[in-house]
Motif scaffolding. Structure first.
Motif, PDB file in Angstrom:
ATOM      1  N   ILE A 230       0.856  -1.184   0.000  1.00 33.76           N
ATOM      2  CA  ILE A 230       0.000   0.000   0.000  1.00 33.76           C
ATOM      3  C   ILE A 230       0.893   1.236   0.000  1.00 33.76           C
ATOM      4  O   ILE A 230       1.711   1.427   0.914  1.00 33.76           O
ATOM      5  N   VAL A 231       0.723   2.065  -1.003  1.00 36.88           N
ATOM      6  CA  VAL A 231       1.503   3.304  -1.121  1.00 36.88           C
ATOM      7  C   VAL A 231       0.554   4.434  -1.509  1.00 36.88           C
ATOM      8  O   VAL A 231      -0.112   4.358  -2.548  1.00 36.88           O
ATOM      9  N   ASP A 232       0.472   5.458  -0.676  1.00 33.65           N
ATOM     10  CA  ASP A 232      -0.362   6.629  -0.959  1.00 33.65           C
ATOM     11  C   ASP A 232      -1.804   6.239  -1.285  1.00 33.65           C
ATOM     12  O   ASP A 232      -2.427   6.793  -2.201  1.00 33.65           O
ATOM     13  N   GLY A 233      -2.334   5.267  -0.560  1.00 34.07           N
ATOM     14  CA  GLY A 233      -3.727   4.877  -0.730  1.00 34.07           C
ATOM     15  C   GLY A 233      -3.987   3.933  -1.870  1.00 34.07           C
ATOM     16  O   GLY A 233      -5.107   3.468  -2.052  1.00 34.07           O
ATOM     17  N   ARG A 234      -2.976   3.644  -2.682  1.00 32.08           N
ATOM     18  CA  ARG A 234      -3.124   2.673  -3.761  1.00 32.08           C
ATOM     19  C   ARG A 234      -2.397   1.395  -3.362  1.00 32.08           C
ATOM     20  O   ARG A 234      -1.449   1.433  -2.582  1.00 32.08           O
ATOM     21  N   PHE A 235      -2.846   0.286  -3.917  1.00 28.17           N
ATOM     22  CA  PHE A 235      -2.250  -0.964  -3.467  1.00 28.17           C
ATOM     23  C   PHE A 235      -2.194  -1.980  -4.592  1.00 28.17           C
ATOM     24  O   PHE A 235      -2.961  -1.931  -5.551  1.00 28.17           O
ATOM     25  N   GLU A 236      -1.247  -2.905  -4.443  1.00 31.06           N
ATOM     26  CA  GLU A 236      -1.104  -4.001  -5.388  1.00 31.06           C
ATOM     27  C   GLU A 236      -1.025  -5.310  -4.617  1.00 31.06           C
ATOM     28  O   GLU A 236      -0.602  -5.344  -3.456  1.00 31.06           O
ATOM     29  N   THR A 237      -1.442  -6.374  -5.268  1.00 35.50           N
ATOM     30  CA  THR A 237      -1.423  -7.705  -4.678  1.00 35.50           C
ATOM     31  C   THR A 237      -0.358  -8.541  -5.374  1.00 35.50           C
ATOM     32  O   THR A 237      -0.348  -8.640  -6.605  1.00 35.50           O
ATOM     33  N   ILE A 238       0.515  -9.135  -4.583  1.00 35.43           N
ATOM     34  CA  ILE A 238       1.565  -9.994  -5.108  1.00 35.43           C
ATOM     35  C   ILE A 238       1.362 -11.397  -4.545  1.00 35.43           C
ATOM     36  O   ILE A 238       1.365 -11.584  -3.325  1.00 35.43           O
ATOM     37  N   ALA A 239       1.130 -12.364  -5.405  1.00 29.85           N
ATOM     38  CA  ALA A 239       1.012 -13.751  -4.976  1.00 29.85           C
ATOM     39  C   ALA A 239       2.414 -14.315  -4.764  1.00 29.85           C
ATOM     40  O   ALA A 239       3.191 -14.411  -5.710  1.00 29.85           O
ATOM     41  N   ARG A 240       2.727 -14.663  -3.535  1.00 26.80           N
ATOM     42  CA  ARG A 240       4.032 -15.222  -3.187  1.00 26.80           C
ATOM     43  C   ARG A 240       3.876 -16.736  -3.102  1.00 26.80           C
ATOM     44  O   ARG A 240       3.160 -17.249  -2.244  1.00 26.80           O
ATOM     45  N   THR A 241       4.517 -17.471  -3.983  1.00 26.25           N
ATOM     46  CA  THR A 241       4.356 -18.916  -4.034  1.00 26.25           C
ATOM     47  C   THR A 241       5.684 -19.625  -3.859  1.00 26.25           C
ATOM     48  O   THR A 241       6.735 -19.117  -4.252  1.00 26.25           O
ATOM     49  N   MET A 242       5.629 -20.809  -3.276  1.00 25.52           N
ATOM     50  CA  MET A 242       6.802 -21.670  -3.226  1.00 25.52           C
ATOM     51  C   MET A 242       7.001 -22.268  -4.607  1.00 25.52           C
ATOM     52  O   MET A 242       6.043 -22.676  -5.258  1.00 25.52           O
ATOM     53  N   GLY A 243       8.237 -22.304  -5.066  1.00 26.85           N
ATOM     54  CA  GLY A 243       8.487 -22.917  -6.359  1.00 26.85           C
ATOM     55  C   GLY A 243       9.401 -22.077  -7.219  1.00 26.85           C
ATOM     56  O   GLY A 243      10.062 -21.146  -6.751  1.00 26.85           O
ATOM     57  N   LYS A 244       9.409 -22.354  -8.513  1.00 25.14           N
ATOM     58  CA  LYS A 244      10.329 -21.709  -9.429  1.00 25.14           C
ATOM     59  C   LYS A 244       9.965 -20.249  -9.676  1.00 25.14           C
ATOM     60  O   LYS A 244      10.830 -19.441 -10.025  1.00 25.14           O
ATOM     61  N   GLU A 245       8.691 -19.904  -9.570  1.00 22.08           N
ATOM     62  CA  GLU A 245       8.256 -18.521  -9.769  1.00 22.08           C
ATOM     63  C   GLU A 245       7.691 -18.015  -8.443  1.00 22.08           C
ATOM     64  O   GLU A 245       6.495 -18.105  -8.186  1.00 22.08           O
ATOM     65  N   PRO A 246       8.562 -17.492  -7.575  1.00 22.99           N
ATOM     66  CA  PRO A 246       8.161 -17.225  -6.200  1.00 22.99           C
ATOM     67  C   PRO A 246       7.222 -16.056  -6.006  1.00 22.99           C
ATOM     68  O   PRO A 246       6.635 -15.915  -4.946  1.00 22.99           O
ATOM     69  N   GLN A 247       7.047 -15.167  -6.970  1.00 24.58           N
ATOM     70  CA  GLN A 247       6.105 -14.076  -6.782  1.00 24.58           C
ATOM     71  C   GLN A 247       5.607 -13.568  -8.128  1.00 24.58           C
ATOM     72  O   GLN A 247       6.269 -13.661  -9.150  1.00 24.58           O
ATOM     73  N   GLN A 248       4.389 -13.030  -8.100  1.00 25.08           N
ATOM     74  CA  GLN A 248       3.767 -12.521  -9.316  1.00 25.08           C
ATOM     75  C   GLN A 248       2.747 -11.457  -8.934  1.00 25.08           C
ATOM     76  O   GLN A 248       1.890 -11.691  -8.084  1.00 25.08           O
ATOM     77  N   VAL A 249       2.845 -10.273  -9.520  1.00 24.73           N
ATOM     78  CA  VAL A 249       1.835  -9.243  -9.305  1.00 24.73           C
ATOM     79  C   VAL A 249       0.568  -9.695 -10.012  1.00 24.73           C
ATOM     80  O   VAL A 249       0.562  -9.917 -11.229  1.00 24.73           O
ATOM     81  N   ILE A 250      -0.527  -9.865  -9.253  1.00 22.82           N
ATOM     82  CA  ILE A 250      -1.761 -10.336  -9.868  1.00 22.82           C
ATOM     83  C   ILE A 250      -2.790  -9.225 -10.025  1.00 22.82           C
ATOM     84  O   ILE A 250      -3.773  -9.388 -10.719  1.00 22.82           O
ATOM     85  N   SER A 251      -2.557  -8.048  -9.401  1.00 27.56           N
ATOM     86  CA  SER A 251      -3.403  -6.882  -9.673  1.00 27.56           C
ATOM     87  C   SER A 251      -2.775  -5.661  -9.055  1.00 27.56           C
ATOM     88  O   SER A 251      -2.233  -5.722  -7.961  1.00 27.56           O
TER      89      SER A 251
END
Length: 260
Positions: A230-251
């Motif tokens: 959350i930055v300045d009232g806006r926010f993003e969701t990052i899916a943190r997963t175990m495995g080869k691709e440990p994170q991904q911005v999903i929105s």
């Protein structure tokens, strides 16, 4: 920046020890401002499972708020306890349930979506009662103006963000009411896969955000939790997963500021 770790469906009794350890390591290394747990801490709602789950949450060393899931009340084969004493075993986690978090410009609003009994066969599915919705709307109304409002529930209020379903009764109308009141997102679990789904309601956008699972009961994705930045009232969701691709911005929110 405020960073929340949104975790759900750990299912102590069927937990994944490697995923539990991985999450604890990430909390220790990254020190989020808080952990939001959206239910199913346990598998069968036993005292031992609650004790182990509570010990684990306290060991994280950061503020935690916890919503109750359908696995956190006794099963159908213990009907007396389920109907008349469903919360008797909560002693180990009682102080964390719907705990108010002191976060600048952010309000976490609890919304109960479980029911001891329903007029349908599958009682594991969600239900929003009038009382639960009324309490959530009152908390939104009492929140400081301009705060980012995140509602924490166990079941997704509507289906569509993942292949699993919540089939939450009165969830659709509850989502509309929450959006109109000023909620910006509803955090949930239950379906064991991460998602972030924007939904338009009467000219407002409210985001349905689901966390994965840290249990052995994975479905379409590996063990996961969400990081919400959350930055300045806006926010993003990052899916943190175990495995080869440990994170991904999903929105990422690029259009809707927090001001209500």
């Amino acid at each position: 920046m405020i960073r929340l770790f949104h975790v759900s469906d750990v299912h102590f009794g069927a937990e994944d020890p490697a995923a539990i350890a991985w999450f604890g390591e990430r909390v220790a290394a990254e020190a989020p401002d808080a952990v939001v747990m959206t239910g199913d801490l346990t598998m069968r709602a036993t005292r031992r499972e609650f004790q182990r789950g509570g010990d684990w949450l306290r060991s994280l060393g950061v503020p935690v708020t916890l919503e109750v899931g359908n696995h956190d009340i006794p099963y159908y084969w213990d009907p007396f306890r389920r109907l008349f004493a469903p919360y008797q075993r909560y002693a180990a986690i009682e102080k964390m349930i719907e705990r108010e978090l002191d976060l600048p410009d952010v309000t976490i609003v609890p919304l109960k979506t479980i029911a001891r009994a329903q007029w349908r066969w599958n009682w594991s599915k969600g239900r929003v009662s009038r009382g639960s919705l009324r309490r959530a709307l009152a908390m939104i109304d009492a929140a400081p103006k301009g705060n980012l409002i995140l509602v924490a529930a166990h079941h997704p209020l509507i289906d569509g963000g993942a292949k699993g379903t919540g089939r939450t009764r009165h969830g659709d109308s509850a989502l509309t009411a929450l959006a109109e009141a000023g909620a910006h997102a509803v955090l949930s679990g239950h379906v064991h896969d991460p998602f972030d789904l924007p939904v338009e309601r009467n000219g407002r956008t409210v985001r349905m955000i689901g966390a994965g699972t840290l249990s052995k009961r994975t479905r379409h994705s590996p063990p996961a939790f969400n990081e919400i930045r959350i930055v300045d009232g806006r926010f993003e969701t990052i899916a943190r997963t175990m495995g080869k691709e440990p994170q991904q911005v999903i929105s990422a929110d690029t259009e809707h500021p927090r001001v209500r």
